[in-house]
Motif scaffolding. Structure first.
Motif, PDB file in Angstrom:
ATOM      1  N   ARG A  58     -29.935 -45.779  23.805  1.00 43.03           N
ATOM      2  CA  ARG A  58     -28.975 -44.741  23.427  1.00 43.03           C
ATOM      3  C   ARG A  58     -28.415 -45.080  22.059  1.00 43.03           C
ATOM      4  NH1 ARG A  58     -24.369 -43.147  27.515  1.00 43.03           N
ATOM      5  NH2 ARG A  58     -26.169 -42.084  28.411  1.00 43.03           N
ATOM      6  N   GLY A  59     -28.516 -44.144  21.153  1.00 49.73           N
ATOM      7  CA  GLY A  59     -27.943 -44.327  19.830  1.00 49.73           C
ATOM      8  C   GLY A  59     -26.579 -43.681  19.755  1.00 49.73           C
ATOM      9  N   ILE A  60     -25.722 -44.238  18.901  1.00 46.75           N
ATOM     10  CA  ILE A  60     -24.392 -43.676  18.706  1.00 46.75           C
ATOM     11  C   ILE A  60     -24.065 -43.642  17.222  1.00 46.75           C
ATOM     12  CG2 ILE A  60     -23.476 -44.397  20.945  1.00 46.75           C
ATOM     13  CD1 ILE A  60     -22.151 -46.773  19.506  1.00 46.75           C
ATOM     14  N   SER A  61     -23.202 -42.718  16.837  1.00 39.00           N
ATOM     15  CA  SER A  61     -22.642 -42.676  15.491  1.00 39.00           C
ATOM     16  C   SER A  61     -21.215 -42.174  15.632  1.00 39.00           C
ATOM     17  CB  SER A  61     -23.451 -41.757  14.568  1.00 39.00           C
ATOM     18  OG  SER A  61     -22.991 -41.845  13.235  1.00 39.00           O
ATOM     19  N   THR A  62     -20.276 -42.989  15.183  1.00 34.52           N
ATOM     20  CA  THR A  62     -18.860 -42.697  15.420  1.00 34.52           C
ATOM     21  C   THR A  62     -18.276 -41.860  14.280  1.00 34.52           C
ATOM     22  OG1 THR A  62     -18.253 -44.799  14.378  1.00 34.52           O
ATOM     23  CG2 THR A  62     -18.549 -44.780  16.761  1.00 34.52           C
ATOM     24  N   PRO A  63     -17.389 -40.923  14.584  1.00 34.06           N
ATOM     25  CA  PRO A  63     -16.724 -40.140  13.539  1.00 34.06           C
ATOM     26  C   PRO A  63     -15.639 -40.951  12.857  1.00 34.06           C
ATOM     27  CG  PRO A  63     -15.876 -39.506  15.677  1.00 34.06           C
ATOM     28  CD  PRO A  63     -16.964 -40.508  15.938  1.00 34.06           C
ATOM     29  N   GLY A  64     -15.219 -40.511  11.659  1.00 32.13           N
ATOM     30  CA  GLY A  64     -14.115 -41.143  10.963  1.00 32.13           C
ATOM     31  C   GLY A  64     -12.782 -40.793  11.600  1.00 32.13           C
ATOM     32  N   PRO A  65     -11.715 -41.547  11.266  1.00 29.85           N
ATOM     33  CA  PRO A  65     -10.409 -41.325  11.914  1.00 29.85           C
ATOM     34  C   PRO A  65      -9.880 -39.907  11.750  1.00 29.85           C
ATOM     35  CG  PRO A  65     -10.416 -43.395  10.699  1.00 29.85           C
ATOM     36  CD  PRO A  65     -11.688 -42.697  10.345  1.00 29.85           C
ATOM     37  N   ARG A  66      -9.882 -39.385  10.524  1.00 36.32           N
ATOM     38  CA  ARG A  66      -9.307 -38.062  10.280  1.00 36.32           C
ATOM     39  C   ARG A  66     -10.127 -36.981  10.962  1.00 36.32           C
ATOM     40  NH1 ARG A  66      -9.204 -34.075   5.915  1.00 36.32           N
ATOM     41  NH2 ARG A  66      -7.062 -33.409   5.476  1.00 36.32           N
ATOM     42  N   GLU A  67     -11.441 -37.130  10.921  1.00 37.40           N
ATOM     43  CA  GLU A  67     -12.323 -36.122  11.509  1.00 37.40           C
ATOM     44  C   GLU A  67     -12.231 -36.127  13.032  1.00 37.40           C
ATOM     45  OE1 GLU A  67     -12.940 -36.647   7.541  1.00 37.40           O
ATOM     46  OE2 GLU A  67     -13.183 -38.246   9.039  1.00 37.40           O
ATOM     47  N   PHE A  68     -12.015 -37.300  13.612  1.00 39.51           N
ATOM     48  CA  PHE A  68     -11.886 -37.400  15.070  1.00 39.51           C
ATOM     49  C   PHE A  68     -10.520 -36.928  15.549  1.00 39.51           C
ATOM     50  CE2 PHE A  68     -10.612 -40.132  18.730  1.00 39.51           C
ATOM     51  CZ  PHE A  68     -11.464 -39.584  19.668  1.00 39.51           C
ATOM     52  N   LEU A  69      -9.471 -37.379  14.866  1.00 34.79           N
ATOM     53  CA  LEU A  69      -8.108 -37.117  15.337  1.00 34.79           C
ATOM     54  C   LEU A  69      -7.607 -35.733  14.958  1.00 34.79           C
ATOM     55  CD1 LEU A  69      -6.649 -40.611  14.399  1.00 34.79           C
ATOM     56  CD2 LEU A  69      -7.175 -39.797  16.707  1.00 34.79           C
ATOM     57  N   ARG A  70      -7.990 -35.268  13.779  1.00 33.83           N
ATOM     58  CA  ARG A  70      -7.512 -33.965  13.314  1.00 33.83           C
ATOM     59  C   ARG A  70      -8.566 -32.873  13.487  1.00 33.83           C
ATOM     60  NH1 ARG A  70      -5.436 -32.566   7.126  1.00 33.83           N
ATOM     61  NH2 ARG A  70      -5.160 -30.334   7.441  1.00 33.83           N
ATOM     62  N   GLY A  71      -9.806 -33.215  13.154  1.00 31.86           N
ATOM     63  CA  GLY A  71     -10.862 -32.201  13.211  1.00 31.86           C
ATOM     64  C   GLY A  71     -11.488 -32.025  14.566  1.00 31.86           C
ATOM     65  N   GLY A  72     -11.223 -32.943  15.494  1.00 24.15           N
ATOM     66  CA  GLY A  72     -11.761 -32.813  16.837  1.00 24.15           C
ATOM     67  C   GLY A  72     -13.231 -33.142  16.950  1.00 24.15           C
ATOM     68  N   ASN A  73     -13.794 -33.858  15.962  1.00 14.82           N
ATOM     69  CA  ASN A  73     -15.206 -34.220  16.029  1.00 14.82           C
ATOM     70  C   ASN A  73     -15.463 -35.210  17.150  1.00 14.82           C
ATOM     71  OD1 ASN A  73     -15.696 -32.605  13.861  1.00 14.82           O
ATOM     72  ND2 ASN A  73     -15.961 -34.255  12.389  1.00 14.82           N
ATOM     73  N   ASP A  74     -16.587 -35.028  17.795  1.00 16.67           N
ATOM     74  CA  ASP A  74     -16.949 -35.879  18.916  1.00 16.67           C
ATOM     75  C   ASP A  74     -17.962 -36.927  18.466  1.00 16.67           C
ATOM     76  OD1 ASP A  74     -16.984 -36.880  21.439  1.00 16.67           O
ATOM     77  OD2 ASP A  74     -17.669 -35.041  22.424  1.00 16.67           O
ATOM     78  N   LEU A  75     -18.169 -37.912  19.313  1.00 15.69           N
ATOM     79  CA  LEU A  75     -19.144 -38.958  19.076  1.00 15.69           C
ATOM     80  C   LEU A  75     -20.554 -38.375  19.092  1.00 15.69           C
ATOM     81  CD1 LEU A  75     -19.687 -42.179  19.123  1.00 15.69           C
ATOM     82  CD2 LEU A  75     -20.006 -41.836  21.581  1.00 15.69           C
ATOM     83  N   GLU A  76     -21.355 -38.710  18.064  1.00 14.90           N
ATOM     84  CA  GLU A  76     -22.766 -38.332  18.098  1.00 14.90           C
ATOM     85  C   GLU A  76     -23.526 -39.314  18.976  1.00 14.90           C
ATOM     86  OE1 GLU A  76     -24.950 -37.221  14.464  1.00 14.90           O
ATOM     87  OE2 GLU A  76     -26.389 -38.774  14.993  1.00 14.90           O
TER      88      GLU A  76
END
Length: 798
Positions: free
Chosen positions: A560-578
């Motif tokens: 399983r591969g993962i790519s984590t979002p940046g702080p602002r994009e995760f906390l403000r933009g609601g981006n999820d873990l790839e």
């Protein structure tokens, strides 16, 4: 309190484990030294059967280990890098099947690396390392790799695409690229001069100034000069010595590369090249103690200054003159400084147990002063991409044929990274099963600071600057993001007879925080928005390899591969873990004169993270782009056609090819034309992933003479997920980021001649057939590769 300095609370949580590690180190070194009668063996690699190698662990190690790896891996050695005098990592990595690159500036200063269909923009989906330490300026908070280790000073590159990558992170949907620095000199018990063949490096000096003392000294210099006043200089001096206090070693290294560039700016001229310089100091000590151990320190500095632009050309202008640059880009410049430090302690309490711990710190400051957009009036913004798609009057202002304004942005950013990582490797048996257990942990902190401004140049219809209005500091972006990451992995290679099964799991826990600050210039320290939160990710994997014989093996695996979002994009933009689920199966042949591998792979991606750089504006922000499926076949072969002929002739050949089907499996949620995934429909091809890519090389060697021909092929690629061949957004507006790239076939030729045991002459032609085409439409519009160029030089070693 969170500010532009390192957050004290984060720093406190980081420093406590480091203090424990330091105290442990004091106790370790407190062991009494051995007496003369108990003198320990030399701990560097030797020809002795009982030698202990305490050099830092690499991803693969020796090439012979590849046949035993439960997953797909490749090792590019020093000879492959140096034969064509490569300083462009794109040209080197294209030799590996399953690796795709997007050329941006023609020199490889800003590589965009993709492995097996993962997004290649600024190599954000690949974990970039040097000797096992992460090298991206802020791999968690802002993973865009505006710094990549210089391939021209490397002794090799390791590429890992299969299940064993659970040891590395945080971005593994692509894979791992580990650059190998110049190694320390070895101290064999006996050393004969290396044969001065076309592929060898000449003699190493091993002397014994007095009984019981071994000393190895070596000096290396490679200097070439070529087209566009391009210099490449790489020099290092190494010294290793065994004394009563233990074994000491040092490597002093300097790498320098510069060029005037191959593009010409309209109306004003000037250089469009770059300059980079990288000094490095590395030291190690293996003390004469009861415990076998090694302490290694390294310091490196990188300075880069390049007159590079985000702005490309219209397709018509590129066809007429692919090396033109518009006058509006005359002030574009990227400069950066990086300092990096690391301290590694390795100990081996028993022959079966090894512990390696590394503390590291890097700082990276960069300013990319570049054209952001053009304007008829100061308040009327016109997109560069629209201009290059044919929109008027924006194109005339860009060319300097109409009056207006050029808006420049000074992208000032600072990055700080620090951490401690440790791993334990233990070999043991349980009944009939043999185990090679690896367990590791990392405590990591990084911070990204943006403090940018915007300037306006007023120009007339002749392209002359009439005035400059500087913006307030912070007016072009004023924010901070930081991440504290805890990572752990466990992996066990379980062997029963000829079968090895390697299950593993990786865990990442991220504590993230961001702050947006005042951009008016009135009070740049005032916080206008902030948030904090955490994210957990698990990445399991299992690989297996079965040795059919001493030369043949089959392997397969899931990861399983993962790519984590940046702080602002995760906390403000609601981006999820790839996330991705990858499967592979392959067969491998590894013998002295013939190595071959065929691998089939299948990967499904979920919540694709589309980084803001794909929009190229720097204002779009990251977003999730839906799901995708990638599958394909990789094949590679390497063979010496004259091996065993009984003559001094050699004819090494290599070839690799990759077929890839990469398609979206959902409609793209984004309707923002700034995103290259905008307008994507289920079944469309992923941008910048070619269906076919191939590489081949042929060498002819006779004693001290070597002639080498290397070629790469890259098929055409769509610039966006909308898969349109015209330069229009889904809504019909002109935009030069849409469309396709050209298929490219690049051939390089080099000649080497060994004059004496210590001197070799070098010459070559890059892009022999002068194949020129559109290699990218990012960041803004069509861009070409470098033209035919020549080089010549000398390599000295003594």
């Amino acid at each position: 309190m969170f500010n532009s300095e390192i957050s004290p609370s984060f720093f406190g949580r980081l420093i406590r484990p480091a203090a424990v590690a330091l105290a442990t180190g004091v106790l370790v070194f407190a062991h009494r030294p051995l007496s003369a009668q108990e003198a320990a063996p030399v701990l560097l690699p030797t020809v002795a059967a009982d030698a202990v190698d305490l050099a830092p662990i690499t991803v693969i190690g020796d090439a012979v280990n590849i046949r035993q790896i439960a997953g797909s891996a490749a090792l590019i050695d020093e000879q492959q890098i140096q034969r064509q005098n490569y300083s462009n990592p794109n040209r080197v990595l294209q030799q590996v099947p399953g690796v795709y690159v997007r050329e941006e500036d023609g020199f490889g200063n800003f590589p965009n690396i993709s492995l097996r269909g993962a997004d290649g923009g600024r190599s954000t989906k690949v974990t970039i390392m040097e000797d096992g330490v992460m090298m991206a300026p802020a791999p968690y908070s802002e993973p865009a790799a505006y710094y990549t280790p210089r391939v021209g000073r490397m002794s090799g590159i390791e590429v890992l695409k299969g299940s064993s990558q659970v040891q590395f992170g945080p971005h593994t949907t692509g894979g791992v690229v580990n650059y190998l620095a110049t190694p320390f000199l070895e101290l064999p018990q006996q050393m004969a001069p290396e044969p001065a063949e076309a592929g060898g490096k000449g003699a190493k000096n091993v002397v014994s100034p007095e009984p019981g003392v071994l000393v190895a000294d070596d000096f290396y210099l490679r200097s070439t000069f070529g087209s566009f006043n391009t210099w490449l200089n790489h020099a290092w001096w190494g010294h290793t010595q065994k004394t009563d206090a233990g074994v000491f070693g040092v490597v002093l290294e300097l790498f320098h590369n510069q060029s005037d560039g191959f593009r010409t700016i309209d109306k004003v001229g000037g250089d469009t090249g770059f300059m980079t310089i990288e000094p490095m100091v590395r030291l190690f000590w293996e003390p004469d103690t009861l415990l076998k151990q090694r302490l290694e320190f390294r310091f490196g500095y990188s300075r880069f200054d390049g007159d590079e632009t985000y702005t490309g050309l219209t397709d018509a202008d590129l066809a007429a003159d692919p090396f033109r640059r518009y006058v509006a880009t005359q002030f574009d410049n990227m400069s950066s400084d990086q300092f990096r430090y690391s301290l590694t302690h390795t100990m081996q309490p028993t022959d079966d147990l090894r512990v390696e711990t590394t503390a590291y710190y890097t700082s990276f400051d960069r300013t990319w002063y570049r054209l952001g957009d053009i304007r008829e009036t100061k308040d009327k913004e016109l997109s560069i991409s629209s201009a290059l798609g044919g929109s008027q009057p924006a194109l005339d202002i860009l060319r300097g044929d109409a009056e207006g304004f050029w808006r420049y942005r000074s992208n000032d950013r600072s990055y700080y990274t620090m951490g401690v990582q440790t791993r334990v490797d233990w070999e043991f048996e349980t009944g009939a099963l043999e185990h090679e257990l690896s367990v590791g942990a990392r405590l990591h902190y990084d911070q990204a600071i943006r403090f940018q401004r915007e300037d306006f140049y007023r120009v007339n219809a002749a392209g002359s600057v009439l005035g400059l209005s500087r913006g307030a500091a912070g007016s072009g972006g004023n924010r901070v993001g930081e991440t504290l990451a805890y990572s752990m992995f466990a992996e066990d290679a379980i062997k029963l007879g000829k079968l090895t099964v390697k299950p593993g799991i990786r865990w990442e826990h991220l504590e993230m925080e961001y702050q947006d600050k005042d951009e008016s210039g009135a009070n740049p320290d005032r916080v206008v928005d902030s948030a904090s939160g955490s994210l957990d990710a698990f990445a399991p994997g299992v690989g297996l390899v079965y040795e059919l014989s001493d030369e043949w093996s089959v392997f397969g695996g899931y990861y399983r591969g993962i790519s984590t979002p940046g702080p602002r994009e995760f906390l403000r933009g609601g981006n999820d873990l790839e996330q991705s689920n990858g499967y592979e199966v392959g067969v491998r042949h590894y013998a002295k004169s013939l190595q071959a591998e065929v691998v089939g792979f299948y990967t499904d991606f979920d919540n694709l993270l589309v980084r803001e750089l794909q929009g190229a504006s720097g204002t779009l922000g990251d977003e999730n782009g839906g799901s995708a499926t990638v599958y394909g076949v990789e094949a590679a072969v390497r063979y010496d056609l004259l091996d065993g002929s009984g003559t001094d002739w050699r004819m090494p050949v290599r070839a690799s090819a990759t077929f890839t089907s990469a398609e979206t499996t959902s409609d793209t949620a984004s309707a923002n034309a700034e995103s290259i995934f905008s307008g994507g429909k289920s079944g469309n091809k992923l941008p910048y992933i070619p269906e076919w890519a191939a590489s081949a090389g042929l060498g002819v060697e006779y004693r001290g003479l070597g002639v080498y021909l290397d070629a790469t092929y890259t098929g055409e690629m769509f610039g966006t997920a909308s898969n349109t061949s015209n330069l229009r957004t889904p809504s019909g507006k002109p935009d030069a980021r849409y469309g396709v790239t050209d298929q490219m076939f690049i051939v390089d030729l080099s000649v080497q001649y060994q004059v004496t045991e210590n001197i070799r002459l070098l010459a070559g032609i890059s892009n022999l057939t002068d194949d020129i085409g559109v290699t990218s439409r990012l960041p803004f519009g069509a861009r070409s590769n470098a033209p035919r160029s020549y080089f010549g030089g000398v390599e000295i070693r003594f």
